[in-house]
Each structure stands twice: as structure tokens, then as C-alpha cells.
Design a protein around this motif. Structure first.
Motif: not given
Length: 245
Positions: A158-172
Motif C-alpha cells: 500500500p505504501r508503494a503509492d508514495g512513489l508518485s510523490g518522488l522526484s526523478e532524483r529520489e526515484r534514481e
């Protein structure tokens, strides 16, 4: 083939470093190991900060690390030291039979995990075992860790929804956390200061709604395809997962 006694006498002893905040424990382990002709204690520390300075300077083969320390934890020390010294073998020593600490130790790259209730003979043999390139993390321990990781992945869904709030750098950075890289290694990969990486990881953990780095790693494994693997022997690369970030 049986080793020649003369060769055994001329072989350099295994160098060991001790990290424990209790002086009595350090003295006892020091005397125990130094009494063995094939082992020698080359240094000691009672805090994580001291260990991070002294171990790279002394270059021991084995570091015995207390899990709980006044200024941090031995798991984080293990992860950081192995990022600097990939050949260093870390043996975690703790008073607590804690599956969470076992998980963190394996993911940090420890070669073994033993309780302080261990006998002197067994501790000496444990040091020899990991120094020889073998792991004290048996198949049962690894199976428990994998079951734990699967459970954390399910709970993290359920927490994976937080991915949408990550910046491109944070995703990297999250993807590299999922690969098991340390802050130092992530910084080198992305040409960022280590402190910048740490700050980014703090923010992305908050956005994902998790507290521990290993939880972020399993989210990365599920959502980004980065699959962390537990270390099963000293030759494996260091993996993150300690309680600090």
C-alpha cells in the motif's frame, strides 16, 4: 592435504578488530583471541565513530562488531566499512537473539551473527570460519530472512503509492537503494555528495511512509524491479538494510 607444521608457524595470524562499548567484554574477547597463535587483535573501539576511523587505518582481516552501540549500531558500521573495504569480514556479536537485527546484518554484508552467550571456543572457531572465507549464516537463517523480506514486501504494497510523490532524483536513489548500494556508492554513481544522498533518502522514506532502509529496498524491488539479495558468504557484495539511513 595436511598442513606442514612449519608452514603453520610461519603463516601470519589473522588480524582482528573489536568494537564493543563494554570494556569487560572487549578485554575478555581480546585475551581469548590473543591466546590463540593464529589470531591477533590489532585494535579496539567502544563507539561507532572510533571504529569508522580506526578500522580503515589498521586494515584488519576480521572485525567483530557489537550490534548495539551508544552512538549508533554495528550494522551501520558493517555496511559503511565494507563499502570502503570490500575484503573486510564482519562478524556481528550481540546479546539479543533478534530476527530484525539478523535481517539487517545479512543485508549489510555481515559474514556471521553470533550471540554473546557463545562459548569462548565457539567464538574462536567462528572467527576462524569467517576469516577462511566461509559464512556462519546457514541456510535456515537465509530462509528466515527471505521469508521476512517477502512479508515486508507484502506489507509495503500500500505504501508503494508514495512513489508518485518522488522526484526523478529520489526515484534514481531509491532504485540504487534497492540494488543494495551504500550512500557512498550511490553518491559516486550519481556524482552527489554523501550528505546529499542521505538527505534525499530521509525525504523519500518519509514520502513512502516507511522508517527503515530495507523497507524502501523492498518497495524498490516490487515497483522498480531492483531486487535486493541477502549476502550468503563473505565474497558477496555489501548490502544495505540497517536501521540508520
Amino acid at each position: 592435504m595436511t598442513e606442514n607444521p612449519a608452514d603453520a608457524r610461519t603463516k601470519a595470524p589473522v588480524s582482528v578488530f573489536l568494537l564493543d562499548d563494554h570494556e569487560v567484554v572487549r578485554r575478555g574477547v581480546h585475551d581469548l583471541l590473543d591466546a590463540e597463535p593464529d589470531l591477533t587483535v590489532v585494535g579496539e573501539a567502544n563507539t561507532a565513530e572510533q571504529a569508522l576511523v580506526r578500522v580503515p587505518a589498521l586494515r584488519p582481516q576480521v572485525a567483530i562488531l557489537d550490534v548495539r552501540l551508544p552512538d549508533g549500531d554495528g550494522v551501520s558500521v558493517c555496511r559503511e566499512l565494507r563499502s570502503r573495504m570490500p575484503d573486510l569480514v564482519c562478524l556481528m556479536l550481540t546479546s539479543f537473539d533478534d530476527e530484525e537485527a539478523l535481517l539487517d546484518a545479512i543485508m549489510a554484508g555481515a559474514a556471521g551473527y553470533v550471540l554473546k552467550q557463545i562459548t569462548g571456543t565457539d567464538l574462536v572457531n567462528a572467527v576462524r570460519t569467517v576469516a577462511s572465507g566461509q559464512s556462519l549464516l546457514d541456510a535456515g537463517a537465509t530462509a528466515r530472512v527471505m521469508a521476512r523480506l517477502r512479508g515486508e514486501t507484502e506489507r509495503a504494497e500500500p505504501r508503494a503509492d508514495g512513489l508518485s510523490g518522488l522526484s526523478e532524483r529520489e526515484r534514481e536513489i531509491l532504485a540504487l537503494v534497492g540494488e543494495g548500494l551504500t550512500n557512498r556508492e550511490i553518491g559516486k554513481r550519481l556524482y552527489l555528495a554523501e550528505k546529499t544522498v542521505k538527505n534525499n533518502i530521509s525525504r523519500l522514506l518519509a514520502k513512502l511512509g516507511v522508517e527503515r532502509r530495507v523497507q524502501a529496498a523492498v518497495i524498490a524491488a516490487q515497483s522498480l524491479g531492483a531486487a535486493p539479495e541477502p549476502r550468503t558468504g563473505p565474497a558477496a557484495p555489501p548490502r544495505d538494510g540497517g536501521p540508520r539511513h
